[in-house]
Structure formats: structure tokens, C-alpha cells
Write a protein that holds these residues in place. Structure first.
Motif, short mmCIF file in Angstrom:
data_model
loop_
_atom_site.label_atom_id
_atom_site.label_comp_id
_atom_site.label_asym_id
_atom_site.label_seq_id
_atom_site.Cartn_x
_atom_site.Cartn_y
_atom_site.Cartn_z
N PRO A 120 70.42 -41.96 -97.36
CA PRO A 120 71.75 -42.00 -97.96
C PRO A 120 71.67 -42.62 -99.35
N ALA A 121 72.57 -42.25 -100.21
CA ALA A 121 72.59 -42.76 -101.57
C ALA A 121 72.79 -44.27 -101.54
N ALA A 122 72.11 -44.98 -102.45
CA ALA A 122 72.16 -46.44 -102.50
C ALA A 122 73.59 -46.94 -102.71
N LYS A 123 74.36 -46.27 -103.57
CA LYS A 123 75.74 -46.69 -103.83
C LYS A 123 76.57 -46.63 -102.55
N ALA A 124 76.40 -45.58 -101.78
CA ALA A 124 77.16 -45.43 -100.54
C ALA A 124 76.81 -46.54 -99.55
N VAL A 125 75.53 -46.91 -99.50
CA VAL A 125 75.09 -47.98 -98.60
C VAL A 125 75.71 -49.30 -99.05
N ARG A 126 75.64 -49.57 -100.37
CA ARG A 126 76.24 -50.81 -100.88
C ARG A 126 77.74 -50.85 -100.62
N ALA A 127 78.41 -49.72 -100.83
CA ALA A 127 79.85 -49.65 -100.59
C ALA A 127 80.16 -49.90 -99.12
N GLY A 128 79.33 -49.36 -98.24
CA GLY A 128 79.50 -49.57 -96.81
C GLY A 128 79.34 -51.03 -96.44
N LYS A 129 78.34 -51.70 -97.06
CA LYS A 129 78.12 -53.12 -96.80
C LYS A 129 79.32 -53.93 -97.29
N LYS A 130 79.83 -53.58 -98.48
CA LYS A 130 80.98 -54.30 -99.02
C LYS A 130 82.18 -54.13 -98.12
N SER A 131 82.44 -52.92 -97.66
CA SER A 131 83.62 -52.71 -96.82
C SER A 131 83.45 -53.41 -95.46
N ALA A 132 82.25 -53.46 -94.94
CA ALA A 132 82.01 -54.16 -93.68
C ALA A 132 82.23 -55.66 -93.87
N LYS A 133 81.74 -56.18 -94.99
CA LYS A 133 81.91 -57.60 -95.29
C LYS A 133 83.40 -57.93 -95.43
N ALA A 134 84.14 -57.07 -96.12
CA ALA A 134 85.58 -57.28 -96.30
C ALA A 134 86.30 -57.25 -94.95
N ALA A 135 85.90 -56.35 -94.07
CA ALA A 135 86.52 -56.25 -92.75
C ALA A 135 86.27 -57.51 -91.94
N ILE A 136 85.08 -58.06 -92.02
CA ILE A 136 84.75 -59.29 -91.30
C ILE A 136 85.58 -60.45 -91.83
N GLN A 137 85.65 -60.53 -93.16
CA GLN A 137 86.45 -61.61 -93.76
C GLN A 137 87.91 -61.51 -93.34
N GLU A 138 88.44 -60.31 -93.34
CA GLU A 138 89.84 -60.10 -92.93
C GLU A 138 90.05 -60.50 -91.48
N ALA A 139 89.11 -60.14 -90.62
CA ALA A 139 89.22 -60.50 -89.20
C ALA A 139 89.17 -62.01 -89.02
N LEU A 140 88.31 -62.70 -89.77
CA LEU A 140 88.23 -64.16 -89.69
C LEU A 140 89.53 -64.81 -90.13
N LYS A 141 90.14 -64.28 -91.20
CA LYS A 141 91.42 -64.80 -91.67
C LYS A 141 92.49 -64.65 -90.58
N GLU A 142 92.52 -63.50 -89.92
CA GLU A 142 93.50 -63.26 -88.86
C GLU A 142 93.31 -64.24 -87.70
N VAL A 143 92.07 -64.53 -87.35
CA VAL A 143 91.78 -65.47 -86.27
C VAL A 143 92.25 -66.87 -86.67
N GLU A 144 91.96 -67.27 -87.92
CA GLU A 144 92.40 -68.58 -88.41
C GLU A 144 93.92 -68.70 -88.36
N GLU A 145 94.61 -67.66 -88.84
CA GLU A 145 96.08 -67.67 -88.85
C GLU A 145 96.63 -67.74 -87.42
N ALA A 146 96.05 -67.02 -86.52
CA ALA A 146 96.51 -67.03 -85.13
C ALA A 146 96.32 -68.41 -84.51
N SER A 147 95.19 -69.03 -84.80
CA SER A 147 94.96 -70.36 -84.23
C SER A 147 95.90 -71.40 -84.85
N ARG A 148 96.24 -71.25 -86.14
CA ARG A 148 97.21 -72.14 -86.78
C ARG A 148 98.58 -71.98 -86.14
N GLU A 149 98.95 -70.73 -85.86
CA GLU A 149 100.25 -70.47 -85.23
C GLU A 149 100.31 -71.09 -83.84
#
Length: 165
Positions: A120-149
Motif C-alpha cells: 500500500p502507498a506510504a501516505k495511505a498507511v500514514r493516514a490510516g495510522k493518524k486516523s486510528a490514533k485520533a479514534a483512540i484519543q477520542e475514545a479515551l476522552k469519552e471514557v474520561e467524560e463518562a467517569s467524570r459524570e
């Protein structure tokens, strides 16, 4: 080849025929006899139940009901019926092997780049890694917010309540 497509045979090698040497034909062919040599057909090739080829087979598409001792090259399709016996490698885009067929060899279905998978093209792999990282960060934020609530929704004990308990 089976589904709604009629094959018009231009050459037939009969059940009692034997050919020692290479065989080639334009159009489609059916072999019910024995060929000791390579077989090259420009269109479809059917090797009947009594047919036998001791050599390499090459055609756009093949249906094998008999025996082939050699490699099979069929860029469109290769079909091995229940009575087929193929000892050799098969190179094709589509393969159908019936339950009782015998096939000993390897099958290569990669017609684009033989022997090498494209990376696969290197750009596509990097983009996939970035989007996976963003998804993980978003999920962690949601967990933190839920525990605060949960913490903020818990009833707070007053001093007088603690004394009575």
C-alpha cells in the motif's frame, strides 16, 4: 463457462484417439482421447472423463473431467469436475474444484503481478495510522467524560448523614 454460456467446439479428439506430440487448435476443443505432449487452445478446452494429457495445458478457460499431468494455464477460469485429476500447478483468475477432484500442485490466482504483492502507498498507511490514533484519543476522552459524570452524579454525603450512619 457453465452458466448460460454455450461453448462451440471446433475440434474434438475422440475417445480412442492417441496423439504423441504437442497439440494446438484455434477456437475451442474437447479431448476425450490421450495426448502425450503440450496442449494449446485459443479459446475453451474441455478434457472429458476419458481424456488424458501428459504435458502442459494452455487455454483461455478449461474444464477438466479427466487427467492432466502437467501445468495448467487458463487466464479466465479453470474448473476441475469430480472426476478430474490434475498433478501440476494451475494459473488462473477463477478456480472451481469439485469435492471429489484430485489436485496436487499449487494454484496461482494473481494474474496482475506474478510472484510479488503490491505494498500500500506510504501516505495511505500514514493516514490510516493518524486516523486510528485520533479514534483512540477520542475514545479515551469519552471514557474520561463518562467517569467524570459518574463522579459528579454520585450523591454527596453531608456531615449530618455521616454521623447517623
Amino acid at each position: 463457462m457453465r452458466a448460460n454460456k454455450q461453448i462451440r467446439m471446433t475440434t474434438i479428439i475422440g475417445k480412442n484417439a492417441e496423439c504423441a506430440g504437442d497439440f494446438s487448435a484455434q477456437g475451442s476443443a474437447r479431448i476425450d482421447g490421450i495426448i502425450k505432449g503440450n496442449v494449446t487452445v485459443s479459446e475453451a478446452l474441455i478434457i472429458g472423463v476419458t481424456g488424458s494429457v501428459d504435458g502442459d495445458v494452455s487455454a483461455k478457460a478449461v474444464i477438466i473431467g479427466g487427467e492432466v499431468i502437467g501445468n495448467v494455464t487458463a487466464p479466465e477460469r479453470a474448473e476441475l469436475t469430480a472426476t478430474a485429476k490434475v498433478i501440476g500447478d494451475i494459473s488462473t483468475a477463477v478456480i472451481v474444484i469439485d469435492e471429489k477432484a484430485v489436485f496436487q500442485g499449487k494454484c496461482d490466482m494473481n494474474q496482475e503481478v506474478p510472484g510479488k504483492r503490491q505494498k500500500p502507498a506510504a501516505k495511505a498507511v500514514r493516514a490510516g495510522k493518524k486516523s486510528a490514533k485520533a479514534a483512540i484519543q477520542e475514545a479515551l476522552k469519552e471514557v474520561e467524560e463518562a467517569s467524570r459524570e459518574e463522579i459528579s452524579s454520585e450523591p454527596q454525603n453531608t456531615e449530618s448523614e455521616q454521623n447517623t450512619i
